[in-house]
Design a protein around this motif. Structure first.
Motif, PDB file in Angstrom:
ATOM      1  N   PHE A 115       0.769  -1.180   0.136  1.00  0.00           N
ATOM      2  CA  PHE A 115       0.059   0.123   0.232  1.00  0.00           C
ATOM      3  C   PHE A 115       0.707   1.207  -0.039  1.00  0.00           C
ATOM      4  O   PHE A 115       1.775   1.474   0.864  1.00  0.00           O
ATOM      5  CB  PHE A 115      -0.890  -0.061   1.247  1.00  0.00           C
ATOM      6  N   PHE A 116       0.439   2.434  -1.118  1.00  0.00           N
ATOM      7  CA  PHE A 116       1.408   3.435  -0.885  1.00  0.00           C
ATOM      8  C   PHE A 116       0.702   4.142   0.200  1.00  0.00           C
ATOM      9  O   PHE A 116      -0.656   4.247   0.541  1.00  0.00           O
ATOM     10  CB  PHE A 116       0.988   4.221  -2.132  1.00  0.00           C
ATOM     11  N   ILE A 117       1.537   5.000   1.036  1.00  0.00           N
ATOM     12  CA  ILE A 117       1.102   5.861   1.919  1.00  0.00           C
ATOM     13  C   ILE A 117       1.551   7.182   1.475  1.00  0.00           C
ATOM     14  O   ILE A 117       2.930   7.399   1.402  1.00  0.00           O
ATOM     15  CB  ILE A 117       1.438   5.693   3.574  1.00  0.00           C
ATOM     16  N   TYR A 118       0.834   8.273   0.872  1.00  0.00           N
ATOM     17  CA  TYR A 118       1.445   9.350   0.252  1.00  0.00           C
ATOM     18  C   TYR A 118       1.891  10.492   1.249  1.00  0.00           C
ATOM     19  O   TYR A 118       1.010  10.658   2.145  1.00  0.00           O
ATOM     20  CB  TYR A 118       0.195   9.859  -0.881  1.00  0.00           C
ATOM     21  N   GLU A 119       2.634  11.205   0.793  1.00  0.00           N
ATOM     22  CA  GLU A 119       3.084  12.487   1.413  1.00  0.00           C
ATOM     23  C   GLU A 119       3.539  12.097   3.205  1.00  0.00           C
ATOM     24  O   GLU A 119       3.408  12.769   4.009  1.00  0.00           O
ATOM     25  CB  GLU A 119       1.863  13.575   1.621  1.00  0.00           C
ATOM     26  N   GLY A 120       4.319  10.990   3.075  1.00  0.00           N
ATOM     27  CA  GLY A 120       5.143  10.571   4.272  1.00  0.00           C
ATOM     28  C   GLY A 120       3.955  10.381   5.271  1.00  0.00           C
ATOM     29  O   GLY A 120       2.849   9.738   5.262  1.00  0.00           O
ATOM     30  N   TYR A 121       4.460  10.877   6.507  1.00  0.00           N
ATOM     31  CA  TYR A 121       3.503  10.486   7.754  1.00  0.00           C
ATOM     32  C   TYR A 121       2.330  11.287   7.738  1.00  0.00           C
ATOM     33  O   TYR A 121       1.367  11.120   8.464  1.00  0.00           O
ATOM     34  CB  TYR A 121       4.098  11.012   9.192  1.00  0.00           C
ATOM     35  N   GLN A 122       2.397  12.286   6.904  1.00  0.00           N
ATOM     36  CA  GLN A 122       1.091  13.206   6.657  1.00  0.00           C
ATOM     37  C   GLN A 122       0.014  12.385   6.246  1.00  0.00           C
ATOM     38  O   GLN A 122      -1.053  12.416   6.550  1.00  0.00           O
ATOM     39  CB  GLN A 122       1.655  14.561   5.854  1.00  0.00           C
ATOM     40  N   GLY A 123       0.306  11.423   5.057  1.00  0.00           N
ATOM     41  CA  GLY A 123      -0.701  10.546   4.614  1.00  0.00           C
ATOM     42  C   GLY A 123      -1.155   9.520   5.853  1.00  0.00           C
ATOM     43  O   GLY A 123      -2.173   9.293   5.476  1.00  0.00           O
TER      44      GLY A 123
END
Ligand code: F6P
Length: 367
Positions: free
Chosen positions: A35-43
């Motif tokens: 799973f991609f989690i976009y924009e680092g921890y912000q995502g």
């Protein structure tokens, strides 16, 4: 079968995309769901569309791309307990039971903290009725594997971080270009390179471009009157027939009292004491951008593949791990130890034990 989240965090670095590609494809090859989690921890904190299953073809062409295609951020919310708790909830909602983090020192420290707090978060979420008892039972732990994506090469316990080699290539190209114009005009140049509190880029750039003088945080000038000694060295090479003078200064360079040494100050010294026509070039983010060099594509790929294997080998009590490279071999070590060792470098510099700082930095640095 595992569901594996992947995020890039902190400053981007060339080679992050090849690493993401390897994680995604190795996960699929090993029958897991990435799973991609976009924009680092912000995502992680935002959830929703910021967490999306990754398919094999989503990472096509990633090998040659600079930056990070899944985005990165320096996330304030994740520094707060509440933010991290929301992140835990989003991971559980998406059924994610392992997390791969590609980032620098700070990002990996955040990952380690998340792992340590995990049971407490799960318990609180269950008590608040935000997750079921079954899920609290099922997600008792989260396996975390980190990889160091940073141009600074500042993490102890690995010879090279992903991005450092590409940044160094860019610095060398830039300094070579500067030297040709410097030579025409018989000028001196002071070139500032990145690296935050680490002198690896500056040291290697100085060796590779034939600099006359170098300033790095781990080895401040040993005497107070370093200006005189620098001038003497530069003058000697001019007297021997050299048409240029090149000083490389790491952005975190300090003197032996821990005061910063800045490029403009060096320029003033060279202009006033030696009368050299001197220019300053601060290379800035050009060092971090553009396509990854071969080595970062290779390193990102090898480490990304190993990250999946490490997740699959892990037992519930396996600590968070960091994938590194020592003496040309891909390594797997406890993340906590690498972070602690890196912290000791900063402590050594603060305590003015510079020899220890250099030894601790990494085996590549100390050789
Ligand atoms: O850590 C990578 C790095 O490029 C450092 O070398 C530099 O000090 C810093 O990030 C710059 O950060 P920013 O991109 O947020 O200005």
């Amino acid at each position: 079968q595992k569901n594996i989240g992947i995020l890039t965090s902190g400053g981007d670095a060339q080679g992050m995309n090849p690493c993401v590609r390897a994680v995604v494809r190795m996960a699929i090859a090993r029958n897991c769901r990435p799973f991609f989690i976009y924009e680092g921890y912000q995502g992680l904190v935002d959830g929703g569309a910021k967490i999306k299953e990754a398919k094999w073809t989503d990472v096509s062409g990633f090998l040659a791309l600079g930056g990070t295609m899944i985005g990165t951020a320096r996330c304030k919310a994740f520094r707060e307990l509440e933010g991290r708790r929301t992140g835990v909830l989003n991971l559980i909602k998406n059924g994610i039971d392992a997390l791969v983090v590609i980032g620098g020192d700070g990002s990996l420290t955040g990952a380690d903290r998340l792992r340590a707090e995990w049971p407490e978060h799960v318990q609180a979420l269950e008590q608040a009725g935000l997750i079921t008892k079954e899920n609290a039972e099922k997600y008792r732990t989260l396996m975390i594997v980190g990889m160091v994506g940073s141009i600074d090469n500042d993490l102890a316990s690995t010879d090279m971080t992903i991005g450092a080699c590409s940044a160094l290539e860019r610095i060398c190209e830039s300094v070579d270009a500067i030297l040709s114009t410097a030579m025409s005009h018989q000028r001196a140049f002071v070139v500032e390179v990145m690296g935050r509190h680490c002198g690896w880029l500056a040291l290697n750039a100085a060796i590779s471009t034939g600099a006359d003088y170098l300033f790095i945080p781990e080895a401040p000038p040993s005497k107070d009157d370093w200006e005189a000694s620098m001038c003497k060295t530069l003058k000697a090479s001019r007297d021997a027939g050299k048409r240029t003078s090149l000083v490389i200064v790491a952005e975190g360079a300090i003197d032996r009292h821990l005061n910063p040494i800045k490029a403009e100050y060096i320029k003033d010294i060279l202009s006033t004491r030696l009368g050299y026509d001197t220019r300053v070039t601060i290379l800035g983010h050009v060092q971090r951008g553009g396509a990854p060099a071969h080595f970062d594509r290779f390193l990102g790929t090898m480490q990304g593949a190993e990250a999946i294997e490490a997740i699959l080998r892990a037992k519930p009590d396996t600590p968070s791990l960091v994938i590194g490279m020592l003496e040309n071999k891909i390594t797997t070590q406890p993340l906590k130890e690498a972070i602690e060792l890196t912290g000791q470098v900063a402590q050594s510099i603060e305590g003015k034990d510079f020899a220890r700082a250099i030894t601790l930095r990494s085996s590549a640095f100390s050789k």
